[in-house]
Scaffold this active site. Sequence first.
Site, short mmCIF file in Angstrom:
data_model
loop_
_atom_site.label_atom_id
_atom_site.label_comp_id
_atom_site.label_asym_id
_atom_site.label_seq_id
_atom_site.Cartn_x
_atom_site.Cartn_y
_atom_site.Cartn_z
CB SER A 102 -6.88 4.18 4.52
OG SER A 102 -5.96 3.04 3.51
CG ASP A 124 -11.78 -1.73 1.82
OD1 ASP A 124 -10.63 -1.49 0.88
OD2 ASP A 124 -11.81 -0.45 2.63
CG HIS A 126 -9.76 1.61 0.56
ND1 HIS A 126 -9.81 0.85 2.33
CD2 HIS A 126 -8.66 2.24 0.75
CE1 HIS A 126 -8.73 1.39 2.61
NE2 HIS A 126 -7.98 2.26 1.96
#
Length: 397
Positions: free
Chosen positions: A123, A257, A286
């Site tokens: 991320s 996502d 995610h």
Amino acid sequence: MQRAMLKWNNVPTQVITEGRWVEEGLLGYGKKDVVVVIPGNPGIPEFYEGFIKSLKTKLPTETPVWVIGHAGHVQPPNNLTITMPSDSTWTEHYSLIAQLEHKKSFIKKYVPEDAKLHLIGHSIGSWIVLHMLEDDSISKRVKKCYLLFPTIEHMATSSNGQFFTKIVSHIAFFLIFLCWILSCLPISLQLFAVNIFAPLYGIPRKCTKAVHQLLNPRNLKNVFRMANEEMQIVKERDDHILVKHADKLWFYYGNCDGWTPVQYYRNMKSKHPNMNAELCKHGYHHSFVLQFDKEMGMECSLGPKNFLEKVIDSCPTIFDTSDKSFCCFNIENNKTYCCDATEFAMLSSWVLITVIVVVVIVLLLVGFCVSCLCCVFCRRHRRRYQGTVYGREYLFI
């Protein structure tokens, strides 16, 4: 697995290792490789325990895996005489740019110069990894960067980004206040409640301690504030970094996502057709560390997939309309299906908020009941300690 709070850049930070501890250096024999994981937000290393355990099984025994927490996302235990820098030093210690400098300082301090460095970013950790490559003293040691569900562009305009900026950021103070109330209860009661209610919302019990860390009001405040900065800073993709270090980069995009939609993957491949980027075909979310940590740790299919596989395994499928570009999960049928951005945001983003609210309400009710029974002004309390008088019989007139 080893864990401790290490201090560098004047901030005590949690580090978890699978293999040799960071202060022990590398073995004098075998491969001189080290894997460093930069987490997403929240940057709590305990969320990544299952991931690095699974990853370590595929690596040589002498290769350690280290997870570096974000500064200010884990508070030191009460039994340690360690103090954290005050919130007034946010820009210097806790901001997104400070987190970048924080990770660069760790590499320079603990990773031997002759080591082959493998960086894994998840991320916002992917954005940090990319910008770490701008430091020549670090980039020359990096052999490969693995960027998982990379939030490296237009975070605020993604479906989750819009939900965060329009809703979550406006109620963040209220959520932090609820967590402050929760923190006033005994730790055993806090852990018990998290252990009971978290699985009801898809958060496994193995993450109990990590969730408890997240519910610390100061940690949550830093998480929200850093997320606000991410919305403001992470906009245009840094293509000059991608071009310069293309041979070291591998991207793994999710096909469901809310932070990095499939269109971001397509934009990447359109601009950089030779970039080593893969689109997930397994439906990993995610926040894979909650449910798919072992699977992601075992993921070794780094080669590109053919066009047909991408069409079949991605949302929207050839049978869906263009707006159904997100992947939703039906708990009752245990099936994944394509949905639009609104439905995905409602299903995925309310989980954390609901858990916090439910846990705090339940614990407040329990606390009030206990307080009532122990109150000296309560009739039931007086009866319990003084006896109940049901009536009197006068033996003498």
